[in-house]
Design a protein around this motif. Structure first.
Motif, short mmCIF file in Angstrom:
data_model
loop_
_atom_site.label_atom_id
_atom_site.label_comp_id
_atom_site.label_asym_id
_atom_site.label_seq_id
_atom_site.Cartn_x
_atom_site.Cartn_y
_atom_site.Cartn_z
N ASP A 140 -31.49 21.97 -79.43
CA ASP A 140 -31.94 23.49 -78.85
C ASP A 140 -31.15 25.04 -79.08
O ASP A 140 -30.07 24.64 -79.85
CB ASP A 140 -30.87 22.96 -77.31
N LEU A 141 -31.70 25.34 -79.51
CA LEU A 141 -31.19 26.63 -79.56
C LEU A 141 -30.46 27.71 -79.53
O LEU A 141 -29.92 28.31 -80.21
CB LEU A 141 -33.08 27.37 -80.08
N ARG A 142 -30.95 27.47 -78.12
CA ARG A 142 -29.11 28.25 -78.18
C ARG A 142 -27.62 27.08 -78.03
O ARG A 142 -26.39 27.72 -78.71
CB ARG A 142 -29.13 27.18 -76.50
N VAL A 143 -27.81 25.57 -78.38
CA VAL A 143 -27.19 24.85 -78.80
C VAL A 143 -27.07 25.08 -80.24
O VAL A 143 -25.59 25.36 -80.75
CB VAL A 143 -27.24 23.55 -78.29
N LYS A 144 -27.65 25.54 -80.64
CA LYS A 144 -27.50 25.76 -82.48
C LYS A 144 -26.97 26.98 -82.38
O LYS A 144 -25.85 27.54 -83.09
CB LYS A 144 -28.96 25.98 -83.46
N VAL A 145 -27.44 27.57 -81.73
CA VAL A 145 -26.06 29.82 -82.06
C VAL A 145 -25.12 29.44 -81.54
O VAL A 145 -24.42 30.39 -81.90
CB VAL A 145 -27.34 30.68 -81.30
N HIS A 146 -25.17 28.78 -80.33
CA HIS A 146 -23.56 27.88 -80.33
C HIS A 146 -22.41 27.90 -81.24
O HIS A 146 -21.25 28.53 -80.97
CB HIS A 146 -23.23 27.23 -78.95
N ALA A 147 -23.39 26.39 -81.53
CA ALA A 147 -22.78 25.89 -82.95
C ALA A 147 -22.47 26.70 -84.04
O ALA A 147 -21.10 26.87 -84.26
CB ALA A 147 -23.29 24.67 -83.49
N ALA A 148 -23.19 27.74 -84.65
CA ALA A 148 -23.16 29.01 -85.70
C ALA A 148 -21.85 29.75 -85.37
O ALA A 148 -21.73 30.05 -85.68
CB ALA A 148 -24.23 29.55 -85.78
N THR A 149 -22.08 30.15 -84.53
CA THR A 149 -20.96 31.40 -83.40
C THR A 149 -19.91 30.47 -83.48
O THR A 149 -18.51 31.41 -84.19
CB THR A 149 -21.35 31.51 -81.58
N VAL A 150 -19.00 29.59 -83.03
CA VAL A 150 -18.23 28.89 -83.43
C VAL A 150 -18.26 29.11 -84.39
O VAL A 150 -16.48 29.22 -84.95
CB VAL A 150 -18.25 27.40 -82.47
N GLY A 198 -19.99 37.67 -76.57
CA GLY A 198 -21.28 37.99 -76.56
C GLY A 198 -21.74 39.59 -77.79
O GLY A 198 -20.41 39.75 -77.96
N LEU A 199 -22.85 39.23 -77.65
CA LEU A 199 -23.04 40.95 -78.85
C LEU A 199 -22.93 41.97 -77.20
O LEU A 199 -23.89 42.54 -76.58
CB LEU A 199 -23.94 40.34 -78.82
N PRO A 200 -22.29 43.15 -78.01
CA PRO A 200 -21.38 44.30 -76.64
C PRO A 200 -22.93 45.26 -77.40
O PRO A 200 -22.82 46.19 -76.60
CB PRO A 200 -20.52 44.66 -77.27
#
Length: 212
Positions: free
Chosen positions: A159-169, A209-211
């Motif tokens: 899931d792209l959303r999960v991938k983005v969250h993992a990359a963020t962490v 998140g991105l402000p």
């Protein structure tokens, strides 16, 4: 003769063998000597032969464990990441990620700041080969973080959303380590509370998140 219970067999299977533990100990010795030499005389001036001699092994043995002199430092860089990802496997359902990792750091569940690691991280901005090893360590940790977050959310690691969250962490952990290393460069020994504060600030910024 009593047959091992399932729990006993699981524990035995999970425990590294003696040869594996010796191999890992040797790799850490090599990493520490490599950092010591890199700091004292520079990366360019340090040779594989010197690292091997400092550890007390042959150069051939050194190259069996690491392909380049810069990659010798990898075990020190991955140790903290491995500990963080392993800790996430014990993440309670009722606790948020930010609170859990910060609390783990404050309570000493995560490794304390290793002076050799901090020296190493401080060198990565000006030593491209060391920077590459540092970034590769985080890149290798990314699939593990993705799987952890996927299980937590009940979603898929694809899931792209999960991938983005993992990359963020992942990025927050790296930024926190780099900030801590620079901020406490002149401190004889920073506390777990100092490290936890850097980690908390980085994860809090990520959670906003991105402000823009």
């Amino acid at each position: 003769m009593r047959e091992a219970a399932p729990a006993d067999r699981a524990t035995t299977a999970a425990r590294p063998s003696l040869s594996e533990r010796r191999k890992e100990a040797l790799r850490l010795d090599i990493a520490r000597e490599a950092v010591r030499l890199f700091v004292s005389q520079g990366v360019t001036s340090t040779t594989g032969d010197q690292i091997a001699e400092a550890v007390g092994v042959s150069t051939r043995t050194l190259w069996r464990h690491f392909p380049t002199k810069e990659s010798c430092v990898r075990p020190l860089l991955t140790a903290g990441l491995d500990a963080a990802t392993d800790q996430l496997r014990h993440w309670p359902p009722e606790t948020g990620l930010l609170d859990f990792l910060t609390r783990s750091c404050r309570h000493g569940t995560l490794p304390s700041a290793d002076p050799a690691v901090l020296d190493l991280i401080r060198m990565t901005p000006t030593e491209p080969a060391l920077r590459a090893v540092w970034l590769q360590a985080h890149d290798d940790a990314l699939p593990v973080l993705t799987e952890v977050l996927a299980r937590r959310s009940g979603g898929s690691a694809d899931d792209l959303r999960v991938k983005v969250h993992a990359a963020t962490v992942n990025g927050a952990l790296r930024a926190a380590a780099e900030d801590f290393a620079v901020r406490f460069a002149d401190e004889a020994r920073a506390s777990e509370e100092d490290l936890a504060a850097c980690l908390h600030a980085a994860l809090h910024a990520a959670s906003e998140g991105l402000p823009y």
